[in-house]
Design an enzyme around this catalytic site. Structure first.
Site, mmCIF file in Angstrom:
data_model
loop_
_atom_site.group_PDB
_atom_site.id
_atom_site.type_symbol
_atom_site.label_atom_id
_atom_site.label_comp_id
_atom_site.label_asym_id
_atom_site.label_seq_id
_atom_site.Cartn_x
_atom_site.Cartn_y
_atom_site.Cartn_z
ATOM 1 C CD GLU A 173 -2.843 -1.400 2.297
ATOM 2 O OE1 GLU A 173 -2.803 -0.537 3.192
ATOM 3 O OE2 GLU A 173 -3.617 -2.372 2.331
ATOM 4 C CD GLU A 195 -3.044 -6.971 3.231
ATOM 5 O OE1 GLU A 195 -1.843 -7.199 3.007
ATOM 6 O OE2 GLU A 195 -3.438 -6.007 3.895
#
Length: 483
Positions: free
Chosen positions: A212, A314
């Site tokens: 991220e 994820e």
């Protein structure tokens, strides 16, 4: 770290009463949405505390039934392991030591192997290969239980590569890696990959250097490891990583990027990478935290247009009932069309875990309803199967050519019960009167959990049907048919 549906595997079995179905779904035999590579889970953070538990390894990475808390629980059969190369260490070097966020939990501090900038030689005192023992044990246990795909990923570069020496982020969420350490970060990951192959018997198929990276919430007072890395910097690191892997004799190890938090940010990041970086990325990875929102189709189009393997690497949320998981997973199947899907935290509290637990206190609780809902997919849609168009946003279908078996997973989202009818006329070899085994769960905490009905559903002509109660998921297996 914390959508529209794919048609691949949810089929609901027949009830004895041959009443007309309220909905009819025709499963396509010709539309292929990719060959499934598998299901998985990240080891950090739960494995730091529970990595030595072989019963947990069996639950997550095998399909065998395992006794847990006095009851027999069916294994999920994950085959993908995501191993986190940590960013923390407690040493001091040159008068410098790691700065620790006041809010980070001990379970979220993952020890890294490269302790300081003194030497790149992995046999030198700058490296310690004895740390992170429990997570490494969990990886070995996963392999012993049947896992066959391993990925190395990073939440943050080692603390000493960072501007403020804090592996949770900068003070304001801006880019935190030092410009002169970009190559070091790549060297670190490639060295870990080589060491794992030589010393642990683990062959990482891919390396993901970011987690991220475009997020603004990686700050110095955060609760976990994280690092903002701007898109232009990502392109540089990808290039360094390709060179570092090649220099380690790991030219076959692929690069995955960029594990952005949402579908929309993944699109933006991919667009911003240089053409050279894009050519060096083999797998386009995205996280599913945008849940029912976001441009799944756009991410898929980028991946398919660039010839990249697409994973949802994820996913997680706090809905212990499994309803959100089923909804978002089906949306992924239908619109994102990944060939692998990875859950984030196998053990956690607040509804996040597949098993309730506290990774700091070391306590374990009940298996959640979410676990059993996920089992409807993971135990039946298996590696090597072809994902098909199930004909609805409520149906997923997958086909095993070697075993001539079709899997359907279907959901009735209504509070009212109804019959769902499945049309198999696009397939050959459909046998009138053939038995269709089915499995059933309710999408509510405390509801029916993966109940098996091996013989109460049969094919009539080229169709079969099953009664679905309120908010119920069913999985069907139809054998002996061909596309």
């Amino acid at each position: 770290m914390h959508s529209k549906t794919l048609s691949i595997l949810v089929v609901l079995a027949v009830a004895c009463n041959p009443a007309a179905a309220d909905q009819t779904y025709t499963v396509s035999s010709s539309t292929s949405w990719g060959v499934w590579q598998g299901w998985g889970v990240s080891l950090a953070w739960w494995a730091k505390k529970f990595g030595t538990r072989t019963d947990l390894s069996q639950l997550f990475f095998s399909t065998a039934s395992t006794t847990y808390n006095g009851q027999s629980v069916p294994g999920l059969g994950f085959n993908i392991v995501r191993y986190n190369a940590g960013a923390c260490s407690t040493n001091t070097y040159g008068g410098v030591k790691m700065v620790l966020s006041p809010n980070i939990k001990a379970s979220r501090q993952i020890d890294g192997f490269w302790l300081d900038w003194g030497s790149t030689d992995p046999t030198s005192s700058s490296w310690n290969w004895n740390v992170d023992q429990n997570q490494r044990t969990a990886m070995q246990n996963a392999k012993n239980s049947g896992a066959n795909r391993f990925q190395l990923f990073s939440n943050s570069p080692m603390w000493w590569m960072l501007k403020n020496k804090n592996p949770s982020g900068s003070s304001d969420g801006s880019e935190n890696i030092q410009s002169w350490n970009l190559q070091d970060h790549a060297t670190y990951l490639a060295t870990v990959a080589k060491y794992a192959k030589t010393n642990w018997g683990i062959n990482f198929e891919s390396v993901e250097p970011f987690n991220e990276p475009s997020a603004s919430w990686w700050k110095a007072d955060g609760t976990q490891e994280g690092c903002r890395i701007n898109v232009a910097t990502q392109s540089q690191i990808i290039g360094y990583l390709r060179t570092a892997l090649n220099n380690q004799g790991l030219s076959s190890v692929q690069i995955a990027a960029s594990d952005e938090n949402s579908y929309d940010v993944a699109k933006s990041t991919w667009s911003g990478l240089t053409s050279t970086a894009k050519s060096q990325v083999n797998q386009l990875h995205v996280h599913g935290y945008q849940q029912a929102s976001g441009d799944r189709v756009g991410v898929y189009n980028y991946a398919i247009g660039a010839g990249k393997t697409l994973w949802n690497s994820e996913y997680g949320e706090s809905d212990a009932s499994g309803a959100s998981l089923a909804s978002n997973l089906i949306l992924d199947f239908r619109w994102l069309r990944p060939v692998a899907w990875v859950y984030w935290q196998a053990i956690d509290g607040g509804g996040w875990g597949l098993i309730d637990g506290n990774n700091d206190a070391g306590t374990l609780g009940a298996v959640s309803q979410k676990y059993y809902i996920l089992a409807h997919f993971t135990r039946h849609i298996r590696e090597g199967m072809t994902i098909l168009d199930g004909g609805s946003d409520s149906v997923v279908a997958a086909y095993d050519a070697n075993r001539r078996k079709l899997v359907i997973v279907a959901v009735n989202w209504s509070s009212a019960g109804q019959y769902l009818n499945f049309d198999l006329s696009r397939f050959t070899g459909v046998t009138n009167g053939a038995t269709v085994p089915r499995w059933s769960s309710q999408l509510t905490s405390g509801g029916t959990r993966y109940a098996s009905f091996p013989s109460d559903t049969t094919i009539s002509g080229t169709k079969f049907w099953s009664y679905f109660g309120s908010r119920e998921i069913q999985t069907f297996e139809i054998s002996g048919i061909s596309r």
